[in-house]
Design a protein around this motif. Structure first.
Motif, PDB file in Angstrom:
ATOM      1  N   GLU A 212       0.708  -1.233   0.146  1.00  0.00           N
ATOM      2  CA  GLU A 212       0.102  -0.164   0.017  1.00  0.00           C
ATOM      3  C   GLU A 212       0.929   1.217   0.166  1.00  0.00           C
ATOM      4  OE1 GLU A 212      -4.158   1.352   1.962  1.00  0.00           O
ATOM      5  OE2 GLU A 212      -3.373  -0.430   2.657  1.00  0.00           O
ATOM      6  N   ALA A 213       0.395   2.386  -0.741  1.00  0.00           N
ATOM      7  CA  ALA A 213       1.043   3.808  -0.697  1.00  0.00           C
ATOM      8  C   ALA A 213      -0.148   4.619   0.151  1.00  0.00           C
ATOM      9  CB  ALA A 213       1.461   4.211  -1.826  1.00  0.00           C
ATOM     10  N   TYR A 214       0.431   5.584   0.966  1.00  0.00           N
ATOM     11  CA  TYR A 214      -0.324   6.397   1.597  1.00  0.00           C
ATOM     12  C   TYR A 214       0.239   7.780   1.256  1.00  0.00           C
ATOM     13  CZ  TYR A 214      -3.261   4.060   5.061  1.00  0.00           C
ATOM     14  OH  TYR A 214      -4.280   3.328   5.563  1.00  0.00           O
ATOM     15  N   PHE A 215      -0.727   8.645   0.876  1.00  0.00           N
ATOM     16  CA  PHE A 215      -0.572  10.100   0.431  1.00  0.00           C
ATOM     17  C   PHE A 215      -1.247  11.088   1.459  1.00  0.00           C
ATOM     18  CE2 PHE A 215      -1.946  13.910  -1.868  1.00  0.00           C
ATOM     19  CZ  PHE A 215      -0.713  14.653  -2.090  1.00  0.00           C
ATOM     20  N   TYR A 216      -0.546  11.857   2.277  1.00  0.00           N
ATOM     21  CA  TYR A 216      -1.420  12.812   3.247  1.00  0.00           C
ATOM     22  C   TYR A 216      -1.574  14.369   2.441  1.00  0.00           C
ATOM     23  CZ  TYR A 216      -0.608   9.049   6.536  1.00  0.00           C
ATOM     24  OH  TYR A 216      -0.370   7.773   7.130  1.00  0.00           O
ATOM     25  N   PHE A 217      -2.491  14.823   2.793  1.00  0.00           N
ATOM     26  CA  PHE A 217      -2.921  16.268   2.297  1.00  0.00           C
ATOM     27  C   PHE A 217      -4.032  16.723   3.170  1.00  0.00           C
ATOM     28  CE2 PHE A 217      -5.835  13.780  -0.209  1.00  0.00           C
ATOM     29  CZ  PHE A 217      -6.900  14.676  -0.823  1.00  0.00           C
ATOM     30  N   ASP A 218      -4.488  17.663   2.542  1.00  0.00           N
ATOM     31  CA  ASP A 218      -5.483  18.410   3.354  1.00  0.00           C
ATOM     32  C   ASP A 218      -5.137  18.918   4.803  1.00  0.00           C
ATOM     33  OD1 ASP A 218      -7.841  19.564   2.030  1.00  0.00           O
ATOM     34  OD2 ASP A 218      -8.918  17.779   2.573  1.00  0.00           O
ATOM     35  N   LEU A 219      -3.851  19.377   4.992  1.00  0.00           N
ATOM     36  CA  LEU A 219      -3.405  19.692   6.200  1.00  0.00           C
ATOM     37  C   LEU A 219      -2.649  20.991   6.339  1.00  0.00           C
ATOM     38  CD1 LEU A 219      -2.520  17.887   8.924  1.00  0.00           C
ATOM     39  CD2 LEU A 219      -0.451  17.696   8.047  1.00  0.00           C
ATOM     40  N   LEU A 240       5.412  13.284   8.874  1.00  0.00           N
ATOM     41  CA  LEU A 240       5.509  13.676   7.538  1.00  0.00           C
ATOM     42  C   LEU A 240       4.756  15.124   7.208  1.00  0.00           C
ATOM     43  CD1 LEU A 240       5.263  10.356   7.371  1.00  0.00           C
ATOM     44  CD2 LEU A 240       4.015  10.718   5.080  1.00  0.00           C
ATOM     45  N   GLN A 241       5.025  16.024   6.498  1.00  0.00           N
ATOM     46  CA  GLN A 241       4.161  17.145   5.929  1.00  0.00           C
ATOM     47  C   GLN A 241       3.280  16.842   5.109  1.00  0.00           C
ATOM     48  OE1 GLN A 241       5.676  19.621   7.998  1.00  0.00           O
ATOM     49  NE2 GLN A 241       7.167  17.923   8.630  1.00  0.00           N
ATOM     50  N   LYS A 242       2.362  18.024   4.754  1.00  0.00           N
ATOM     51  CA  LYS A 242       1.459  17.619   3.707  1.00  0.00           C
ATOM     52  C   LYS A 242       1.920  17.332   2.399  1.00  0.00           C
ATOM     53  CE  LYS A 242       0.147  22.251   2.295  1.00  0.00           C
ATOM     54  NZ  LYS A 242      -0.784  23.441   2.029  1.00  0.00           N
ATOM     55  N   ASN A 243       1.141  16.859   1.514  1.00  0.00           N
ATOM     56  CA  ASN A 243       1.647  16.542   0.282  1.00  0.00           C
ATOM     57  C   ASN A 243       3.114  15.497   0.260  1.00  0.00           C
ATOM     58  OD1 ASN A 243      -0.587  18.116  -0.546  1.00  0.00           O
ATOM     59  ND2 ASN A 243       0.741  19.922  -0.963  1.00  0.00           N
ATOM     60  N   ASN A 261      -6.676  17.299  11.954  1.00  0.00           N
ATOM     61  CA  ASN A 261      -7.217  16.300  10.804  1.00  0.00           C
ATOM     62  C   ASN A 261      -6.989  16.675   9.351  1.00  0.00           C
ATOM     63  OD1 ASN A 261      -9.131  18.981  11.174  1.00  0.00           O
ATOM     64  ND2 ASN A 261     -10.062  17.969   9.421  1.00  0.00           N
ATOM     65  N   TYR A 262      -6.890  15.671   8.737  1.00  0.00           N
ATOM     66  CA  TYR A 262      -6.250  15.764   7.286  1.00  0.00           C
ATOM     67  C   TYR A 262      -7.165  14.623   6.511  1.00  0.00           C
ATOM     68  CZ  TYR A 262      -4.541  11.392   9.461  1.00  0.00           C
ATOM     69  OH  TYR A 262      -4.406  10.246  10.231  1.00  0.00           O
ATOM     70  N   THR A 263      -6.552  14.590   5.327  1.00  0.00           N
ATOM     71  CA  THR A 263      -7.103  13.549   4.417  1.00  0.00           C
ATOM     72  C   THR A 263      -5.980  12.407   3.777  1.00  0.00           C
ATOM     73  OG1 THR A 263      -8.829  14.997   3.704  1.00  0.00           O
ATOM     74  CG2 THR A 263      -8.463  13.292   2.218  1.00  0.00           C
ATOM     75  N   VAL A 264      -6.224  11.226   3.508  1.00  0.00           N
ATOM     76  CA  VAL A 264      -5.177  10.377   3.225  1.00  0.00           C
ATOM     77  C   VAL A 264      -5.903   9.725   1.798  1.00  0.00           C
ATOM     78  CG1 VAL A 264      -5.811   8.749   4.805  1.00  0.00           C
ATOM     79  CG2 VAL A 264      -3.770   8.576   3.808  1.00  0.00           C
TER      80      VAL A 264
END
Length: 287
Positions: A212-219, A240-243, A261-264
């Protein structure tokens, strides 16, 4: 335009136990995915997954076949899942054009496709101009061709899980999954955390039949995510930082808590398309 790529090799879990923070970040963390007018990719030996980002600002960008693929087109033997995490954008696949807004997705099936990325806003990225599109993508090898299709949250299989009391109230949008459209092995979706919640995927789990790969944004820019990885009884963490994105081997948990809170966006590749194919670890069993 410019295409950048690097190759990441797989790690044995017994070896990964000895890695320090620098080595963990080098092998699993993808720090830079978006650079103006560049396409950036990581070719992973975990199920041959490619994780990438394209940020068209002053020009249209092409999804080029990088050398490890040994193919005339990027999609000759591959399928691709794309999410727009920036301003309005446009993806052209051969003679078809798809408009993608924020958090909208596109599936591209196997075939000799000419794939191009563009921002819709005039003068995107310039002072007074619009926000450029940012296309995050995953790609897996494919044994057959399925039609290209745009998918929005309205099309998704939605699961609402967790609670504010447990700090994990979240909406799981299963978008590029086999309940929505046919794919070979790629599965992608987007988990949105409610205000006041910080945990995703808790209780944690592994799935030995796929990576799996996770990408974090909306932060917010001044906030961060703490991603937990490793074997359930031998966990490690990375900030991790956003994006930014992280590769998760099949033997590793993939969970996170953040300062906001964030989106992944999660993407999976492997031999099993069953979303529920998971081996859970009880919270009190984690080490």
């Amino acid at each position: 335009m410019k295409t950048n790529y690097e190759v990441r090799y797989a790690a044995h879990p017994e070896d990964a136990r000895q890695y320090d923070t620098t080595r963990l970040r080098r092998d699993f963390l993808i720090e830079t995915l978006f650079t103006p007018d560049e396409v950036t990719m990581v070719y992973s030996m975990y199920d041959r997954m490619v994780v990438g980002g394209a940020m068209p600002v002053a020009e249209e960008l092409t999804l080029e076949a990088i050398d490890p693929l040994k193919a005339p087109f990027f999609t000759t033997r591959r399928e691709v899942g794309i999410f727009n995490v920036g301003g309005p954008g446009r993806v052209t696949v051969g003679d078809e054009t798809f408009e993608l807004g924020f958090k909208e997705a596109l599936y591209i099936g196997r075939g000799d496709h000419d794939v191009r990325f563009a921002s819709v806003a005039p003068h995107a990225g310039e002072p007074g101009g619009g926000e450029p599109a940012m296309f995050y993508f995953n790609s897996a090898t494919a044994h057959t061709a399925y039609p290209c299709r745009k998918v929005t949250k309205a099309d998704a299989v939605v699961a609402r899980m967790g609670s504010l009391e447990m700090s994990n109230e979240r909406t799981i949008n299963k978008m590029l999954v086999n309940q929505v459209l046919p794919t070979c092995q790629l599965q992608m979706g987007m988990t949105e955390l409610a205000t006041g919640s910080v945990w995703n995927t808790m209780p944690a789990h592994t799935h030995s039949r796929r990576m799996e790969a996770y990408f974090y944004f909306d932060l917010p820019d001044d906030q961060a995510v703490c991603h937990f990885m490793g074997e359930p009884q031998e966990t490690r963490h990375l900030w991790l930082q956003k994006n930014q994105a992280i590769l998760s081997p099949e033997w590793s948990i993939h969970s996170a808590a953040a300062t906001h809170n964030y989106t992944v966006i999660w993407g999976m590749a492997g031999e099993n398309l069953d979303y529920g194919d998971q081996d859970f670890s009880e919270i009190k069993e984690l080490r």
